[in-house]
Design a protein around this motif. Sequence first.
Motif, PDB file in Angstrom:
ATOM      1  N   LEU A 287       0.823  -1.202   0.000  1.00 23.39           N
ATOM      2  CA  LEU A 287       0.000   0.000   0.000  1.00 23.39           C
ATOM      3  C   LEU A 287       0.860   1.255   0.000  1.00 23.39           C
ATOM      4  N   ASP A 288       2.092   1.153   0.490  1.00 24.24           N
ATOM      5  CA  ASP A 288       2.977   2.313   0.542  1.00 24.24           C
ATOM      6  C   ASP A 288       3.902   2.416  -0.666  1.00 24.24           C
ATOM      7  N   GLU A 289       3.657   1.628  -1.719  1.00 23.72           N
ATOM      8  CA  GLU A 289       4.420   1.802  -2.953  1.00 23.72           C
ATOM      9  C   GLU A 289       4.220   3.233  -3.462  1.00 23.72           C
ATOM     10  N   THR A 290       5.238   3.777  -4.121  1.00 26.33           N
ATOM     11  CA  THR A 290       5.044   5.065  -4.780  1.00 26.33           C
ATOM     12  C   THR A 290       4.012   4.890  -5.899  1.00 26.33           C
ATOM     13  N   PRO A 291       3.343   5.960  -6.313  1.00 24.01           N
ATOM     14  CA  PRO A 291       2.358   5.819  -7.399  1.00 24.01           C
ATOM     15  C   PRO A 291       2.937   5.176  -8.653  1.00 24.01           C
ATOM     16  N   ASN A 292       4.133   5.600  -9.062  1.00 21.95           N
ATOM     17  CA  ASN A 292       4.738   5.027 -10.273  1.00 21.95           C
ATOM     18  C   ASN A 292       5.035   3.547 -10.108  1.00 21.95           C
ATOM     19  N   GLU A 293       5.558   3.185  -8.930  1.00 16.40           N
ATOM     20  CA  GLU A 293       5.889   1.778  -8.685  1.00 16.40           C
ATOM     21  C   GLU A 293       4.631   0.926  -8.634  1.00 16.40           C
ATOM     22  N   MET A 294       3.592   1.429  -7.990  1.00 17.63           N
ATOM     23  CA  MET A 294       2.333   0.692  -7.914  1.00 17.63           C
ATOM     24  C   MET A 294       1.726   0.494  -9.301  1.00 17.63           C
ATOM     25  N   PHE A 295       1.702   1.559 -10.074  1.00 14.35           N
ATOM     26  CA  PHE A 295       1.153   1.474 -11.430  1.00 14.35           C
ATOM     27  C   PHE A 295       1.948   0.458 -12.251  1.00 14.35           C
ATOM     28  N   GLY A 296       3.278   0.551 -12.168  1.00 13.01           N
ATOM     29  CA  GLY A 296       4.121  -0.348 -12.952  1.00 13.01           C
ATOM     30  C   GLY A 296       3.965  -1.808 -12.563  1.00 13.01           C
ATOM     31  N   LYS A 297       3.831  -2.080 -11.261  1.00 12.17           N
ATOM     32  CA  LYS A 297       3.664  -3.469 -10.821  1.00 12.17           C
ATOM     33  C   LYS A 297       2.324  -4.035 -11.300  1.00 12.17           C
ATOM     34  N   ILE A 298       1.292  -3.206 -11.270  1.00 13.66           N
ATOM     35  CA  ILE A 298      -0.008  -3.680 -11.771  1.00 13.66           C
ATOM     36  C   ILE A 298       0.097  -3.993 -13.256  1.00 13.66           C
ATOM     37  N   MET A 299       0.812  -3.150 -13.998  1.00 14.57           N
ATOM     38  CA  MET A 299       0.958  -3.387 -15.439  1.00 14.57           C
ATOM     39  C   MET A 299       1.784  -4.641 -15.713  1.00 14.57           C
ATOM     40  N   ALA A 300       2.564  -5.089 -14.734  1.00 15.71           N
ATOM     41  CA  ALA A 300       3.366  -6.305 -14.912  1.00 15.71           C
ATOM     42  C   ALA A 300       2.591  -7.576 -14.578  1.00 15.71           C
ATOM     43  N   LEU A 301       1.329  -7.441 -14.109  1.00 19.35           N
ATOM     44  CA  LEU A 301       0.522  -8.615 -13.792  1.00 19.35           C
ATOM     45  C   LEU A 301       0.309  -9.483 -15.031  1.00 19.35           C
ATOM     46  N   GLY A 302       0.286 -10.797 -14.832  1.00 17.47           N
ATOM     47  CA  GLY A 302      -0.056 -11.686 -15.929  1.00 17.47           C
ATOM     48  C   GLY A 302      -1.515 -11.521 -16.325  1.00 17.47           C
ATOM     49  N   ASP A 303      -1.804 -11.670 -17.609  1.00 11.32           N
ATOM     50  CA  ASP A 303      -3.171 -11.475 -18.100  1.00 11.32           C
ATOM     51  C   ASP A 303      -4.157 -12.429 -17.442  1.00 11.32           C
TER      52      ASP A 303
ATOM     53  N   LEU B 135      21.017   8.770 -14.845  1.00 15.35           N
ATOM     54  CA  LEU B 135      19.778   8.067 -14.534  1.00 15.35           C
ATOM     55  C   LEU B 135      20.090   6.767 -13.815  1.00 15.35           C
ATOM     56  N   LEU B 136      19.386   6.534 -12.709  1.00 14.60           N
ATOM     57  CA  LEU B 136      19.487   5.272 -11.980  1.00 14.60           C
ATOM     58  C   LEU B 136      18.129   4.590 -12.048  1.00 14.60           C
ATOM     59  N   GLU B 137      18.134   3.287 -12.296  1.00 19.40           N
ATOM     60  CA  GLU B 137      16.881   2.539 -12.373  1.00 19.40           C
ATOM     61  C   GLU B 137      16.972   1.271 -11.534  1.00 19.40           C
ATOM     62  N   LEU B 138      15.876   0.937 -10.893  1.00 25.68           N
ATOM     63  CA  LEU B 138      15.742  -0.334 -10.181  1.00 25.68           C
ATOM     64  C   LEU B 138      14.361  -0.866 -10.525  1.00 25.68           C
ATOM     65  N   GLY B 139      14.327  -1.858 -11.403  1.00 20.35           N
ATOM     66  CA  GLY B 139      13.026  -2.328 -11.874  1.00 20.35           C
ATOM     67  C   GLY B 139      12.302  -1.197 -12.573  1.00 20.35           C
ATOM     68  N   ARG B 140      11.135  -0.821 -12.030  1.00 18.12           N
ATOM     69  CA  ARG B 140      10.370   0.278 -12.619  1.00 18.12           C
ATOM     70  C   ARG B 140      10.595   1.610 -11.909  1.00 18.12           C
ATOM     71  N   LYS B 141      11.473   1.623 -10.927  1.00 17.61           N
ATOM     72  CA  LYS B 141      11.836   2.879 -10.272  1.00 17.61           C
ATOM     73  C   LYS B 141      12.907   3.574 -11.100  1.00 17.61           C
TER      74      LYS B 141
END
Length: 417
Positions: free
Chosen positions: A241-257, A391-397
């Motif tokens: 629940l405390d994911e950042t908005p971008n991280e939360m959105f990105g994880k949902i988009m990574a869900l399997g269909d 630029l630093l990236e970690l997964g979708r961050k």
Amino acid sequence: METYPNGTNPVLVDVVELITESELLEAQERSRRQGRPLRVKMGFDPTSPDLHFGHLVALRRLRAFQELGAHVYAVIGDFTARIGDPSGKKKTRPRLSEEDVEANARTYKEQLLRILDPSKTHVVCNSAWFSTLPLEKLLQLASCVSVARLLSRQDFHERLESEEPLWFHELLYPLCQAYDSVVLEADVEVGGQDQIFNLLLGRDLQRSLGQPPQVVLTLPLLEGLDGRLKMSKSFGNVIALDETPNEMFGKIMALGDTLLPKYIRLLDPRPLSEVQAALGRLEDPSYNPMNAKKAFAEAMVSWLHGQVAASRSARFFEERFQKKQIPGDLPERVVKIDAEDIWIGELFKQIGFVKSSSEFLRKVQEGAVRVEGEKLTDPTSRLTLRLTSFLLELGRKIAKVRLQDASSGLDNKGGAG
């Protein structure tokens, strides 16, 4: 019980087991006669600091109870967490220290009240009654439950069959959780379907001690991002629940269909008609599930972070991951260092992408760390003041970072900081 205008009873949607519906009606009538709200209990085991989407399945049902006038008692198991919930475990859980439990529990109240109605929510810790429980009282409670009853639990039985150790303190966990219901005089207890034994034991203990037995309502378990195991911090497959908005959105988009319909059915905060329409579209083979996933992701981020954050996250995802662009409005973060360079793992900790050096090393091994778009393979790498912003990236961050000399006030552009 009352229903929504469309005739759907919101507290009974997607229920796995209800024991029993007639008792639920009786409990509501009893609370009316006594001039008090229906008391609905749920326990939360603070073995990690964050609540996640798996908890949301039950939290939405608790909120539905509140909308019908009930009060929710959220029990933080700060005492029982020191025993460790053995539910579904093939081995004994490591025992947590009092300090670990307290640290994990600090954020629970704030997170719970983001979903539940604060005016109808009572957050309590079960150490309030267990820390002063005399041995005589514990023996009285133990006399209400037979050893055969406890050993009938599937996971306890399986451990004995496989000759895995089953310790006496683990047998006390369901008894203690049941006693929470006695103390609160719970009318209803809500939990995941894996908690059915503990919830039923609460009924038994209440009945033995002269209270009306609580109604038991169990809900489906939500699979995590791996699509196999239930969502759990210990499995590393959560959307917190405390994911950042971008991280939360990105994880949902990574869900399997294949997992998307269940997430929409159990979690989607949109009106029921919109949820049903979204599920209907997913049944059409010609429909692109990416569209439903985007709409669901935006609805969830809007619910938990606000519509402005949801719109920004949707735009960020499209620019960064669909168009392969870096968002033009990505803010630059300045990190002050007191040397010519800094270990990159320390930098990732300072910007909040990882919590520890070991987590950083693990992420490098997983191939999740990128610097300027290139996968990092050397975890000992260092970044210096001579570099321009990067630029630093970690997964979708993702973060744009510039180093600054803490002693001279000069940054890596050569200007005054």
